[in-house]
Write an enzyme that holds these catalytic residues in place. Sequence first.
Site, PDB file in Angstrom:
ATOM      1  N   SER A   9       0.853  -1.192   0.000  1.00 52.63           N
ATOM      2  CA  SER A   9       0.000   0.000   0.000  1.00 52.63           C
ATOM      3  C   SER A   9       0.883   1.234   0.000  1.00 52.63           C
ATOM      4  O   SER A   9       1.609   1.487   0.971  1.00 52.63           O
ATOM      5  CB  SER A   9      -0.892   0.016   1.244  1.00 52.63           C
ATOM      6  OG  SER A   9      -1.455   1.305   1.384  1.00 52.63           O
ATOM      7  N   HIS A  32      -1.230  -1.397  -4.238  1.00 51.53           N
ATOM      8  CA  HIS A  32      -2.519  -1.059  -3.625  1.00 51.53           C
ATOM      9  C   HIS A  32      -2.594   0.457  -3.435  1.00 51.53           C
ATOM     10  O   HIS A  32      -1.705   1.064  -2.819  1.00 51.53           O
ATOM     11  CB  HIS A  32      -2.641  -1.787  -2.286  1.00 51.53           C
ATOM     12  CG  HIS A  32      -3.965  -1.648  -1.609  1.00 51.53           C
ATOM     13  ND1 HIS A  32      -5.071  -2.379  -1.976  1.00 51.53           N
ATOM     14  CD2 HIS A  32      -4.357  -0.884  -0.559  1.00 51.53           C
ATOM     15  CE1 HIS A  32      -6.092  -2.069  -1.192  1.00 51.53           C
ATOM     16  NE2 HIS A  32      -5.683  -1.151  -0.318  1.00 51.53           N
ATOM     17  N   ASP A  34      -4.806   3.509  -1.992  1.00 52.62           N
ATOM     18  CA  ASP A  34      -5.884   3.816  -1.040  1.00 52.62           C
ATOM     19  C   ASP A  34      -6.433   5.214  -1.266  1.00 52.62           C
ATOM     20  O   ASP A  34      -5.737   6.201  -1.048  1.00 52.62           O
ATOM     21  CB  ASP A  34      -5.350   3.722   0.399  1.00 52.62           C
ATOM     22  CG  ASP A  34      -5.182   2.294   0.864  1.00 52.62           C
ATOM     23  OD1 ASP A  34      -6.143   1.512   0.735  1.00 52.62           O
ATOM     24  OD2 ASP A  34      -4.088   1.953   1.357  1.00 52.62           O
ATOM     25  N   MET A  36      -9.091   7.979  -0.062  1.00 50.93           N
ATOM     26  CA  MET A  36      -9.934   8.369   1.083  1.00 50.93           C
ATOM     27  C   MET A  36     -10.461   9.772   0.864  1.00 50.93           C
ATOM     28  O   MET A  36      -9.698  10.664   0.471  1.00 50.93           O
ATOM     29  CB  MET A  36      -9.098   8.353   2.361  1.00 50.93           C
ATOM     30  CG  MET A  36      -8.433   7.015   2.634  1.00 50.93           C
ATOM     31  SD  MET A  36      -7.421   7.136   4.117  1.00 50.93           S
ATOM     32  CE  MET A  36      -6.770   5.483   4.187  1.00 50.93           C
ATOM     33  N   HIS A  65      -8.432   0.954  -4.070  1.00 50.16           N
ATOM     34  CA  HIS A  65      -9.373   0.772  -2.955  1.00 50.16           C
ATOM     35  C   HIS A  65     -10.051   2.108  -2.663  1.00 50.16           C
ATOM     36  O   HIS A  65      -9.455   3.006  -2.086  1.00 50.16           O
ATOM     37  CB  HIS A  65      -8.572   0.263  -1.744  1.00 50.16           C
ATOM     38  CG  HIS A  65      -9.375   0.058  -0.506  1.00 50.16           C
ATOM     39  ND1 HIS A  65      -8.778  -0.140   0.720  1.00 50.16           N
ATOM     40  CD2 HIS A  65     -10.722  -0.012  -0.285  1.00 50.16           C
ATOM     41  CE1 HIS A  65      -9.720  -0.316   1.635  1.00 50.16           C
ATOM     42  NE2 HIS A  65     -10.910  -0.227   1.049  1.00 50.16           N
ATOM     43  N   MET A  67     -12.245   4.283  -0.644  1.00 44.24           N
ATOM     44  CA  MET A  67     -12.928   4.491   0.635  1.00 44.24           C
ATOM     45  C   MET A  67     -13.619   5.849   0.542  1.00 44.24           C
ATOM     46  O   MET A  67     -13.221   6.838   1.170  1.00 44.24           O
ATOM     47  CB  MET A  67     -11.893   4.451   1.779  1.00 44.24           C
ATOM     48  CG  MET A  67     -11.368   3.049   2.024  1.00 44.24           C
ATOM     49  SD  MET A  67      -9.878   3.015   3.032  1.00 44.24           S
ATOM     50  CE  MET A  67      -8.656   3.255   1.751  1.00 44.24           C
ATOM     51  N   MET A 136     -11.642  -6.030   5.260  1.00 45.59           N
ATOM     52  CA  MET A 136     -10.883  -5.077   6.082  1.00 45.59           C
ATOM     53  C   MET A 136     -10.616  -5.684   7.454  1.00 45.59           C
ATOM     54  O   MET A 136     -11.554  -6.075   8.162  1.00 45.59           O
ATOM     55  CB  MET A 136     -11.669  -3.768   6.275  1.00 45.59           C
ATOM     56  CG  MET A 136     -11.797  -2.909   5.028  1.00 45.59           C
ATOM     57  SD  MET A 136     -10.247  -2.515   4.201  1.00 45.59           S
ATOM     58  CE  MET A 136      -9.308  -1.696   5.501  1.00 45.59           C
ATOM     59  N   GLY A 141      -9.253   3.843   7.025  1.00 48.02           N
ATOM     60  CA  GLY A 141      -8.978   5.264   7.254  1.00 48.02           C
ATOM     61  C   GLY A 141      -7.516   5.567   7.534  1.00 48.02           C
ATOM     62  O   GLY A 141      -7.038   6.635   7.172  1.00 48.02           O
ATOM     63  N   ASP A 174      -6.819  -6.607   4.198  1.00 43.45           N
ATOM     64  CA  ASP A 174      -6.216  -5.269   4.257  1.00 43.45           C
ATOM     65  C   ASP A 174      -6.297  -4.714   5.673  1.00 43.45           C
ATOM     66  O   ASP A 174      -7.391  -4.528   6.203  1.00 43.45           O
ATOM     67  CB  ASP A 174      -6.980  -4.354   3.285  1.00 43.45           C
ATOM     68  CG  ASP A 174      -6.380  -2.968   3.168  1.00 43.45           C
ATOM     69  OD1 ASP A 174      -5.318  -2.703   3.752  1.00 43.45           O
ATOM     70  OD2 ASP A 174      -6.998  -2.141   2.456  1.00 43.45           O
TER      71      ASP A 174
END
Length: 218
Positions: A9, A32, A34, A36, A65, A67, A136, A141, A174
């Site tokens: 990540s 990966h 992320d 957010m 991913h 979020m 998860m 977060g 994850d």
Amino acid sequence: MATPIIAPSILAADFSQLGEEVRAVDNADWIHVDIMDGHFVPNLSFGPDITMTVNNITDQHLDVHLMIENPEEWVDKYIEAGADCVIFHVEATPDHVALAKHLRSKGVKAGFSLKPGTPIEPYLADLRFFDLVLVMSVEPGFGGQSFMPDQLDKVRTLREAIDNNNLTTLIEIDGGISEHTIAQAAEAGCDAYVAGSAIYGKDDRAAAVDNLRRLATV
Ligand code: DX5
Ligand code: ZN
């Protein structure tokens, strides 16, 4: 058992040298990414532009991913940015199957993720629409949190449903994956492993990737 897929990540990478950080894990399988939005999760990361930058640095598979709230409004931007698999949260969208069909129609892999408090059972009948499920094992977060071993029950339930129905859907995990936790996740039946701090917290990122892959080989 297939070779474990290791997905560093980049959230945990040093962004002042993103190119070097991505190239440092070229022995990994996926990268990966992320995303957010500060609403679905209480933190902000980056968006399509950085995703495209990463895609321009590497030929590796980008595991994106999301979020974020309203993922259906954003997925096309991440496909244009170079995502190979787009993972959205089932808590964030009213029709997870419709969104999966949309993703596949655009030629990318479709994944869904669930927060630790979200049960898997309501989604088992829809697994055939998905290439991947991301379990998860921390509250999404933030990187660097402790692994929640109780989430492995979800992995076991998924493994059984996927195998019993001869599906090819991959199980990815994850959050808090490290040299201390990856073997239990492998034992429960995971195929792919996200690791942020357990890779980018080490001086030798490539050695950390190889070590995790070795420990996940059951
Ligand atoms: C958490 C993110 C993770 C995170 C993992 O919300 O989805 O991908 O970067 O970080 P570690 O491996 O440090 O728990
Ligand atoms: Zn993630």
